[in-house]
Design a protein around this motif. Structure first.
Motif, PDB file in Angstrom:
ATOM      1  N   VAL A 130     -75.947 -77.859  14.461  1.00  0.00           N
ATOM      2  CA  VAL A 130     -76.023 -76.744  13.518  1.00  0.00           C
ATOM      3  C   VAL A 130     -75.238 -77.068  12.251  1.00  0.00           C
ATOM      4  CG1 VAL A 130     -75.473 -74.302  13.160  1.00  0.00           C
ATOM      5  CG2 VAL A 130     -76.321 -75.085  15.389  1.00  0.00           C
ATOM      6  N   ASP A 131     -74.059 -77.666  12.421  1.00  0.00           N
ATOM      7  CA  ASP A 131     -73.263 -78.067  11.259  1.00  0.00           C
ATOM      8  C   ASP A 131     -73.998 -79.105  10.410  1.00  0.00           C
ATOM      9  OD1 ASP A 131     -71.256 -76.384  12.101  1.00  0.00           O
ATOM     10  OD2 ASP A 131     -70.035 -77.985  13.011  1.00  0.00           O
ATOM     11  N   GLY A 132     -74.892 -79.854  11.055  1.00  0.00           N
ATOM     12  CA  GLY A 132     -75.685 -80.855  10.340  1.00  0.00           C
ATOM     13  C   GLY A 132     -76.881 -80.286   9.620  1.00  0.00           C
ATOM     14  N   GLY A 133     -77.085 -78.971   9.725  1.00  0.00           N
ATOM     15  CA  GLY A 133     -78.147 -78.336   8.951  1.00  0.00           C
ATOM     16  C   GLY A 133     -79.270 -77.705   9.743  1.00  0.00           C
ATOM     17  N   ALA A 134     -79.277 -77.813  11.077  1.00  0.00           N
ATOM     18  CA  ALA A 134     -80.343 -77.203  11.877  1.00  0.00           C
ATOM     19  C   ALA A 134     -80.296 -75.687  11.746  1.00  0.00           C
ATOM     20  CB  ALA A 134     -80.204 -77.609  13.338  1.00  0.00           C
ATOM     21  N   SER A 135     -81.452 -75.073  11.591  1.00  0.00           N
ATOM     22  CA  SER A 135     -81.528 -73.621  11.446  1.00  0.00           C
ATOM     23  C   SER A 135     -82.703 -73.076  12.234  1.00  0.00           C
ATOM     24  CB  SER A 135     -81.660 -73.240   9.962  1.00  0.00           C
ATOM     25  OG  SER A 135     -82.814 -73.841   9.391  1.00  0.00           O
ATOM     26  N   SER A 140     -87.206 -76.694  10.169  1.00  0.00           N
ATOM     27  CA  SER A 140     -85.989 -77.360  10.625  1.00  0.00           C
ATOM     28  C   SER A 140     -86.131 -77.847  12.057  1.00  0.00           C
ATOM     29  CB  SER A 140     -84.798 -76.408  10.505  1.00  0.00           C
ATOM     30  OG  SER A 140     -83.622 -76.999  11.019  1.00  0.00           O
ATOM     31  N   ARG A 143     -87.896 -81.208  12.934  1.00  0.00           N
ATOM     32  CA  ARG A 143     -87.217 -82.461  12.605  1.00  0.00           C
ATOM     33  C   ARG A 143     -86.214 -82.894  13.670  1.00  0.00           C
ATOM     34  NH1 ARG A 143     -87.104 -80.229   7.041  1.00  0.00           N
ATOM     35  NH2 ARG A 143     -84.994 -79.447   7.474  1.00  0.00           N
ATOM     36  N   ASP A 187     -81.071 -83.569  20.330  1.00  0.00           N
ATOM     37  CA  ASP A 187     -80.455 -82.492  19.555  1.00  0.00           C
ATOM     38  C   ASP A 187     -80.604 -81.130  20.219  1.00  0.00           C
ATOM     39  OD1 ASP A 187     -79.784 -84.213  17.418  1.00  0.00           O
ATOM     40  OD2 ASP A 187     -81.826 -84.041  16.603  1.00  0.00           O
TER      41      ASP A 187
END
Length: 269
Positions: A130-135, A140, A143, A187
């Protein structure tokens, strides 16, 4: 004499009218006895206190009781283990709610009500992802690197709901999927919401439930039913109550309160 009269009035108030659908069918006359786990966990029961009516299953229990004609003072609670409850034989409860999935094998030795919950599929991941940008949106999610138990419906659901850019890595069971997540091999993974809530809170130190898909997006969602003794005379009464609560939107409102807003798990449209 006064005490005896008061007791008589109390017992009379508990008695159900002869035309009541549950009359003469409960374990104790005039009382509807529910069972839950020992302990019972959030979000199903809040603070291990089902009598508070707080938590999804506690709230559903009291809604069903009310629809069946019982007030809150006529609801009693006992405790049972999950494995004990699904065994054949005489029960010390009228209805048991512990996230029992309705299966043919279990239905052969106990009775189930019509479903009171169809489990949504939820995305379990970890805080670094999540901190890496997953939403919680499909662009999202596509990927991410996904894992799945090859022996369950998780894989076809993953391909149906998300269609990831890369093929999912396959594992022998859900334990291996979670270990792969811990080892940063994947992930995310799809689990039914109850399982995801447990794994995210207990098994993974940094687990995050990124979002949930509405149950109607899944072809065969896991469905929970109230468990009863095989051949229970209460089944028709319970089914009628749950059908009414489904049709009038009351069950959906309880689900929204306790499994969406309270847990903070957003819905992925």
């Amino acid at each position: 004499m006064i005490k005896s009269t008061a007791a008589l009035i109390f017992m009379t108030s508990l008695a159900l009218a002869d035309d009541h659908c549950a009359a003469g069918k409960t374990l104790n006359d005039g009382v509807l006895t529910f069972a839950t786990g020992n302990p019972a966990y959030y979000p199903w029961v809040l603070d291990d206190a089902p009598e508070s009516q707080q938590g999804f299953e506690a709230a559903v229990a009291y809604a069903v009781a009310a629809e069946m004609g019982f007030d809150a003072s006529q609801v009693a609670w006992v405790r049972s283990s999950f494995d004990q409850a699904i065994q054949p034989g005489v029960k010390d409860f009228d209805l048991n709610m512990q996230q029992f999935s309705i299966t043919k094998e279990r239905d052969a030795v106990v009775d189930f009500s019509v479903p009171y919950y169809s489990a949504a599929m939820a995305v379990l991941t970890r805080k670094p992802v999540v901190d890496g940008g997953a939403s919680a949106d499909l662009t999202s999610l596509k990927r991410l690197i996904w894992g799945a138990d090859a022996n369950t419906t998780a894989l076809p659901m993953l391909n149906q709901l998300i269609e990831p850019d890369k093929d999912a890595l396959l594992y022998g069971d859900n334990t291996d999927v979670v270990e792969a997540m811990k080892a940063n091999q994947i992930d995310a993974a799809l689990f039914d919401l109850p399982t995801a809530l447990y794994l995210g809170a207990v098994v993974l130190e940094d687990g995050v439930i990124l979002g949930q898909f509405p149950a109607d997006r899944s072809e065969n969602p896991d469905q929970f039913g109230m468990l009863m003794e095989e051949g229970s005379a209460l089944k028709a009464c319970v089914d009628a109550a749950l059908t009414t609560l489904t049709e009038n939107g009351a069950l959906a409102a309880i689900e929204a309160e306790w499994l969406q807003r309270t847990t903070g798990v957003p819905v992925i449209e």
